[in-house]
Design an enzyme around this catalytic site. Structure first.
Site, PDB file in Angstrom:
ATOM      1  N   SER B  14      38.747  17.108  70.790  1.00  0.00           N
ATOM      2  CA  SER B  14      37.823  15.973  70.827  1.00  0.00           C
ATOM      3  C   SER B  14      36.401  16.508  70.969  1.00  0.00           C
ATOM      4  O   SER B  14      35.965  17.291  70.130  1.00  0.00           O
ATOM      5  CB  SER B  14      38.237  15.043  71.966  1.00  0.00           C
ATOM      6  OG  SER B  14      37.496  13.860  71.931  1.00  0.00           O
ATOM      7  N   HIS B  41      39.159  13.616  67.343  1.00  0.00           N
ATOM      8  CA  HIS B  41      38.576  12.279  67.565  1.00  0.00           C
ATOM      9  C   HIS B  41      37.193  12.253  66.931  1.00  0.00           C
ATOM     10  O   HIS B  41      36.309  12.975  67.371  1.00  0.00           O
ATOM     11  CB  HIS B  41      38.414  11.997  69.064  1.00  0.00           C
ATOM     12  CG  HIS B  41      39.721  11.962  69.790  1.00  0.00           C
ATOM     13  ND1 HIS B  41      39.821  12.236  71.131  1.00  0.00           N
ATOM     14  CD2 HIS B  41      40.974  11.683  69.375  1.00  0.00           C
ATOM     15  CE1 HIS B  41      41.089  12.116  71.510  1.00  0.00           C
ATOM     16  NE2 HIS B  41      41.810  11.795  70.459  1.00  0.00           N
ATOM     17  N   ASP B 133      43.960  12.479  76.105  1.00  0.00           N
ATOM     18  CA  ASP B 133      44.844  12.419  74.946  1.00  0.00           C
ATOM     19  C   ASP B 133      45.439  13.810  74.699  1.00  0.00           C
ATOM     20  O   ASP B 133      44.744  14.817  74.840  1.00  0.00           O
ATOM     21  CB  ASP B 133      44.042  11.956  73.719  1.00  0.00           C
ATOM     22  CG  ASP B 133      44.929  11.661  72.521  1.00  0.00           C
ATOM     23  OD1 ASP B 133      46.155  11.502  72.713  1.00  0.00           O
ATOM     24  OD2 ASP B 133      44.394  11.582  71.397  1.00  0.00           O
TER      25      ASP B 133
END
Lengths: 282, 190
Positions: B14, B41, B133
């Site tokens: 991310s 992401h 995540d």
């Protein structure tokens, strides 16, 4: 235990349970998810199991077989579809600029929104057709397998906090009017104008089990077949081919392609980057 | 330490992803024997990741369509706004199911499905990121017999994601970015 009785690589129990539950769902309620893409189904069943409070998929199957109320709750997990109005504005822009000139040559039109879910795509089409002066002579079929979703689509009520995205998408799609012309707000919701659905037939239709029901000039089925396995995808595409009139149009989701389908040859690319195809006719 | 029977690599990243991946992906040769499936992401659509890395990498870089066969010697970036899963027949499956931990694509969703499909043949890599995540997905990889490599949180641009993964997976290996790149580059060459 005699090892030879076992299969060489034993199948995970969850796979057996999944197979059995989908079979039960079909035989008991005629909902056919047996050819849905397995990775997503697995995820949704795990989620349903957890959130509905079942210890295993078999336990959920037991409840499902004996209690119809479980069906409704399970369907919401299995058919969950998050959409927005004018999703992928470029798709609608391409329809306005490249498809509408063809549609205008027909005295009357039939358009099929296959897998209409909560109706976002349907209202997008209705507004676009209104803006392009075609709505009065168009009949739209909006179909889905989930009765709750169909009901939502029929009501045309959406949460107010989604309207900003819808409006932005509408503008980017080349909208000629203001989205607010088509809804009225009440508290934290908006209701879309009933005039938009005067020419809409809402119907329960399964791409897995049902047949062709009309001849259409345009079929839009976006991000529905990503949940199907290849054989079911081929079945659906066969239905679309047979539903389309000569040189009719087919619109798919932005990451969907006909490349891997047995029906690839039945269509030609019309707007490649927006996944708009056209039925191939001599 | 690194399984010889490796069949695929999945990577999650991310905040700080581009920098971290820039230290890894250019090290993979054009003939790399495994597929590399990645969730980053990214807010933007189009993400630009494919263009960015295609220019830096010898290995092929793609943003796959739904149902696309997963091939070795190719890097797959999840399309923005879609979950990306691995099917049992080793094809890409995309989904518009709800975001997980506010993320779509979700690292957990990719890792879990890849663990189901590849089992012990899967190597998961958790890089820098500012949310949790990937922790659940990493645990799924370990449970299925696979291997998880985690970027050393001490040196990561954002340490939340690697720390969350390590907390869920005590048996994961903590490595520097360089060491991760070394390991991945060596897979299949021994």
């Amino acid at each position: 235990m005699d090892a030879t009785l076992n299969q060489p690589a034993s199948e995970p129990v969850e796979e057996i349970e999944t197979y059995l539950l989908l079979e039960a769902l079909h035989r008991r309620y005629h909902y056919d998810f047996r050819h849905y893409a397995r990775a997503s189904i697995r995820r949704r069943l795990r989620q349903a199991c957890q959130q509905l409070g079942f210890a295993s998929i078999s336990m959920m199957q037991d409840a499902l077989l004996h209690d119809e109320a479980v069906l409704t709750r399970l369907l919401d997990f299995l058919t969950v579809q998050v959409s927005e109005m004018f999703r992928d504005p470029g798709y609608f822009k391409a329809i306005r600029e490249k498809v509408v000139p063809h549609l205008q040559t027909y005295p009357s039109l039939k358009i099929w929104i296959a897998g209409c879910s909560g109706g976002e795509e349907l209202y997008s089409f209705a507004i676009l057709l209104q803006e392009e002066g075609l709505l009065d002579r168009t009949l739209i079929y909006a179909t889905d397998i989930n009765p709750t979703a169909l009901e939502t689509a029929q009501k045309g009520i959406y949460a107010l906090d989604r309207i900003a995205t819808f409006t932005r998408n509408h503008q980017r799609s080349g909208g000629r009017t203001s989205l607010s012309d088509y809804y009225s707000s009440a508290y934290d919701r908006v209701v879309f104008d009933r005039k938009l659905r005067e020419r809409v037939v809402f119907s329960d239709h399964s791409l897995a089990n049902d047949a062709v029901f009309a001849e259409c000039q345009f079929v839009s089925c976006r991000n529905v077949m990503i949940y199907f396995d290849r054989p079911l995808q081929d079945r659906a595409l066969g239905l679309f081919r047979d539903s389309l009139s000569r040189r009719g149009f087919l619109g798919l989701g932005s990451k969907e392609t006909l490349r891997f389908s047995e029906h690839a040859d039945a269509f030609t690319e019309f707007v490649r980057e927006e996944k708009i195809y056209r039925r191939r006719d001599a | 330490m690194m399984p010889n029977g490796a069949k695929a690599i999945v990577i999650g990243a991310s905040a700080g992803a581009v920098q971290a991946l820039s230290q890894i992906l250019p090290r993979l040769p054009a003939t790399y024997p495994l597929p590399v499936v990645i969730v980053v992401h990214v807010p933007a659509d189009p993400s630009g990741l494919v263009a960015l890395f295609a220019s830096k990498c010898a290995i092929r870089v793609r943003e796959p369509d739904d149902k696309e066969p997963i091939e070795s010697a190719c890097v797959y970036f999840a399309p923005p706004g879609y979950h990306m899963l691995v099917e049992d027949d080793r094809t890409i499956a995309l989904s518009l199911d709800e975001p997980v931990l506010y993320s779509r694509p979700s690292i957990d969703v990719l890792f879990q499905s890849a663990a189901d499909s590849y089992g012990e043949g899967l190597i998961g890599v958790m890089l820098t990121g500012a949310n949790e995540d990937g922790a659940v997905g990493s645990a799924a990889i370990i449970d299925a017999g696979g291997t998880v490599l985690v970027e050393d949180p001490e040196h990561a641009f954002a340490d939340t994601m690697p720390r969350a993964a390590l907390a869920r997976c005590p048996s994961a290996l903590t490595l520097s970015l360089d060491a991760i790149a070394d390991r991945l580059a060596q897979v299949g060459t021994i």
